[in-house]
Write a protein that holds these residues in place. Structure first.
Motif, PDB file in Angstrom:
ATOM      1  N   ASP A 292      43.471  36.628  47.660  1.00 39.19           N
ATOM      2  CA  ASP A 292      42.381  36.394  46.532  1.00 39.19           C
ATOM      3  C   ASP A 292      40.949  36.827  47.089  1.00 39.19           C
ATOM      4  O   ASP A 292      40.276  37.613  46.486  1.00 39.19           O
TER       5      ASP A 292
ATOM      6  N   SER B 152      41.078  40.773  46.727  1.00 37.76           N
ATOM      7  CA  SER B 152      41.108  41.179  45.401  1.00 37.76           C
ATOM      8  C   SER B 152      39.569  40.808  44.859  1.00 37.76           C
ATOM      9  O   SER B 152      38.945  41.626  44.109  1.00 37.76           O
TER      10      SER B 152
ATOM     11  N   THR C 102      44.172  38.525  40.691  1.00 39.66           N
ATOM     12  CA  THR C 102      45.361  38.071  41.150  1.00 39.66           C
ATOM     13  C   THR C 102      45.915  37.242  39.949  1.00 39.66           C
ATOM     14  O   THR C 102      45.178  37.084  39.066  1.00 39.66           O
TER      15      THR C 102
ATOM     16  N   GLN D   1      33.322  28.606  43.862  1.00 43.45           N
ATOM     17  CA  GLN D   1      34.198  29.464  42.810  1.00 43.45           C
ATOM     18  C   GLN D   1      33.771  29.487  41.564  1.00 43.45           C
ATOM     19  O   GLN D   1      33.811  28.281  41.009  1.00 43.45           O
TER      20      GLN D   1
ATOM     21  N   GLU E 237      50.507  42.450  41.093  1.00 42.69           N
ATOM     22  CA  GLU E 237      49.242  42.703  41.919  1.00 42.69           C
ATOM     23  C   GLU E 237      49.155  43.901  42.328  1.00 42.69           C
ATOM     24  O   GLU E 237      50.072  44.293  43.197  1.00 42.69           O
TER      25      GLU E 237
ATOM     26  N   GLU F 156      46.576  34.115  40.418  1.00 39.45           N
ATOM     27  CA  GLU F 156      46.188  32.854  40.892  1.00 39.45           C
ATOM     28  C   GLU F 156      47.450  32.101  41.039  1.00 39.45           C
ATOM     29  O   GLU F 156      47.377  30.858  40.770  1.00 39.45           O
TER      30      GLU F 156
ATOM     31  N   SER G 153      37.661  31.338  47.822  1.00 39.32           N
ATOM     32  CA  SER G 153      38.799  31.769  46.883  1.00 39.32           C
ATOM     33  C   SER G 153      40.111  31.264  47.446  1.00 39.32           C
ATOM     34  O   SER G 153      41.229  31.023  46.681  1.00 39.32           O
TER      35      SER G 153
END
Length: 707
Positions: A72, A75, A84, A668, A93, A86, A67
């Motif tokens: 990340d 999370s 998140t 991912q 968050e 991103e 991630s």
């Protein structure tokens, strides 16, 4: 590319023994009763009425390869943590519906006066040995931990004389392997010990390309809060230590982290009505590149056997400078400078922290079952936020001072079947806000500065029951506190004749956390269940303007949740299955009538969530597959357009130990799911500029070796 493969060949020369040792250490960390340094005690986590998770280096490294960052990774692994954004910003968050405090070796990274929300990006993950997560509001580390503490513990000192170290080489690509989506990382860490003296130094460089979504479209670029995609990161880490005796140690740690945008893309608005997400096009971003610089130096003296107890003294300096991407935003307009609708600007948040911590812990002579801890923390923060292009002050230079003595006790009864724990932290906080004038869009109001202050005792207490080894139940009450983003409050003043000393919105947020938990560790089974409730009479709620900039409203907040976790080692050698579930609800009073009349929205609380993972490790092969189901949610009292549709994501990784190191392939979003991120789906129903999809399938190939 030839250089990268040459580097792979060089790293293959080194023996892979250090990598194998890391895996053994990680396994040992999971088996042992771990001491969590963020809890400010040398007692094991099982003695504390807290919910605690420790993400070891092996697990963290594997998840970061999937991630990309510690935020990340946390999370993805912990269901109680929100999805998140991103992006580089952490606005919205949450952990258990409230903001967590990020720390490095216990040093707070959050800026309490004007939260730049980049505190999860202040050190490279390559230099992190483990992440300690303490759930729920508490004041163990001072200001900011209303949702919990995410403490990143840096790599330790070398254990044996001579040279040692490790290297990492990796590359990643989007689903179509296009050049714009390529990224990579090269990192190295070397350590040397000679007798009682040791030194460690490391460097890491990472380049991130453009992110592609599940339909191979470039993910939209946040032209205000800035981005993590299309950036370069250069990080340095150093440690020098001296073992003064068998129990005493002095060491100095330094870290410098710089992340800068490459300015290859400009935002392109989407259309929510037509279901077209925001994207980017090639072009140079106006203004200065978005940049985040974090520098930290800390010195510590510790003695594990000073007059029969454990002594710790730590001092630190922390400096951050965050330049945000700009835009022709409504908030920045001023007809005295340029015609309204034409003025481009961007902001920079600069914060300097000085602090110190001292504590002493020991069992009471003659009553060894009672362990007492006493300490004192001091923090001095100076923060200002300027508009870069026009040299205007958005948040005036404000000083924050916190002085906090604390004491904790832990009493073991009936040979450890019962433990009573509790303590108090006395916070003495003062601000110094100068006279200032707000921006034109807030009415260019003159505000009389002041020195508001408050003092408050923050209590905690709990009981732990362990009737059978491996079966633990606990109940606790803890108070945490923060200040409702002073900078957002100061810059949003729009009424005339405001005096800071009389301004109610600067009062602290006190969160009260009540928690009940059960943990079972029996044979191949590890299970836990936790119920919690967190409330604030004068909480803080983020309220989003049309241009994407948040202000803070002070209103009551009540949050409750349930967490369930289960890990089982299967009869097949090397196979383990785990699952986790988080349910959280939040209510607030939107009209000050004393009744909680609306749900907290997606900027303030996370969705319900289910995690499922399978781990396999045998011989030279290890693999992991994981799935996350973010469940749909309707927000009562909020716009229907902000309801969350839900989505699911799957990741996978496989690693193989070679003679010269370890090679790992990570994927991912394995199913290449096309989805709108949680933040975008639950905020700004008319904002087409921030209608973002999430990252699609992404491959990472990495090589790690040690010597």
């Amino acid at each position: 590319m030839k250089f990268l493969w040459s580097a792979v060949a060089v790293t293959a020369i080194w023996a892979g023994e250090a990598v194998a040792q890391e895996r053994d250490d990680a396994a040992q960390l999971r088996r042992d009763d771990v001491v969590v340094t963020a809890a400010r005690t040398n007692l094991p986590a099982s003695a504390l009425p807290l919910t605690v998770d420790v993400i070891d280096r092996e697990t963290l490294g594997r998840q970061v390869a999937v991630s990309g960052s510690v935020v990340d990774a946390v999370s993805a692994l912990l269901p109680a943590f929100s999805p998140t954004r991103e992006k580089i910003t952490g606005v919205g968050e949450t952990l258990r519906g409230r903001s967590p405090l990020y720390a490095i070796n216990g040093i707070p990274q959050t800026t309490p006066i004007r939260d730049g929300a980049r505190d999860g990006y202040t050190i490279d993950p390559f230099f992190i040995d483990r992440v300690e997560v303490i759930y729920g509001s508490n004041a163990l580390q001072g200001i900011g931990a209303t949702g919990g503490v995410v403490n990143q513990v840096t790599v330790g000192a070398p254990r044996t004389d001579g040279w040692s170290g490790r290297t990492l080489l990796q590359g990643n690509s989007g689903d179509d392997f296009a050049g714009a989506a390529l990224g990579g990382k090269l990192a190295g860490l070397a350590a040397f010990r000679s007798g009682r003296v040791d030194a460690t130094a490391g460097v890491a460089f990472e380049r991130r390309g453009a992110f592609l979504d599940g339909r191979r479209r470039r993910v939209g670029y946040d032209g205000n809060q800035s981005e993590i995609q299309d950036t370069d990161t250069l990080s340095f880490f150093g440690r020098v230590g001296v073992d003064l005796s068998d129990t005493a140690r002095f060491e100095v740690i330094a870290n410098r982290f710089r992340l800068q945008g490459n300015n290859h893309y400009v935002p392109v608005e989407g259309s929510r009505v037509r279901g077209i997400p925001a994207t980017t096009r090639r072009g140079e971003t106006p203004g200065q590149p978005s940049t985040g610089v974090a520098q930290m130096v800390s010195a510590s003296l510790s003695d594990g056997d000073l007059a029969g107890g454990a002594f710790t003294l730590q001092g630190f300096y922390n400096h951050t400078s965050d330049t945000f991407a700009g835009g022709i935003l409504a908030t920045f307009q001023d007809a005295r400078i340029a015609p309204v609708g034409t003025l481009f600007d961007q902001s920079r948040n600069v914060s300097r922290k000085l602090g110190g911590k001292v504590s002493y812990e020991r069992a009471v002579p003659g009553l060894e079952a009672l362990t007492l801890t006493a300490g004192f923390d001091a923090l001095f923060d100076r923060t200002a936020q300027m508009l870069v292009q026009t040299n205007r002050s958005w948040v005036p230079r404000t000083d924050f001072r916190s002085l906090a003595p604390f004491g904790q006790g832990n009493l073991k009864l009936f040979d450890g079947i019962v433990r009573l724990a509790g303590g108090v932290r006395y916070e003495n906080v003062a601000l110094d806000v100068p006279d200032y004038t707000t921006l034109a869009t807030s009415g260019a109001r003159f505000v009389t500065g002041g020195t508001p202050a408050f003092a408050r005792a923050l209590w905690n207490g709990g009981v732990v029951l362990e009737p059978v080894k491996g079966v633990r139940a606990y109940g606790s009450y803890a108070e945490g506190y923060t200040i409702a983003d002073i900078g957002r409050v100061l810059r949003a003043v729009s009424q005339p004749n405001v005096r800071i000393d009389d301004f109610l919105d600067l009062t602290p947020v006190i969160s009260n956390n009540r928690e009940l938990g059960v943990e079972v560790t029996q044979g191949p089974l590890v299970a836990s269940a936790t119920y919690y409730r967190s409330s604030s009479e004068a909480g803080q709620v983020l309220v989003r303007n049309d241009d994407g900039i948040f202000n803070v409203n002070r209103q009551p907040v009540d949050i409750a949740g349930l967490e369930l976790n289960l890990d089982v080692r299967m009869p097949w050698p090397g196979l383990k299955i785990g699952t986790g579930y988080s349910h959280v609800t939040g209510r607030t009073d939107t009209n000050a009538d004393g009744r909680l009349d609306a749900d907290l929205d997606g900027a303030n609380i996370s969705p319900d969530r289910l995690n499922l993972n399978l781990d396999f490790s045998r011989g030279r092969v290890s693999a992991r597959a994981q799935g996350r189901w973010y469940l749909s949610r309707r927000f009562e009292g909020q716009p229907i357009a902000n309801d969350f549709a839900g989505y699911r994501l799957f990741d996978a990784s496989v690693a193989y130990e070679l003679t010269g190191g370890r090679v790992m392939l990570s994927v991912q979003n394995l199913g290449n799911t096309d989805y709108v991120t949680y933040y975008s789906d639950t905020q700004g129903p008319t904002d087409n500029a921030r209608f973002y999809t999430g990252r699609g399938r992404n491959f990472t190939l990495s090589w790690q070796a040690g010597f």
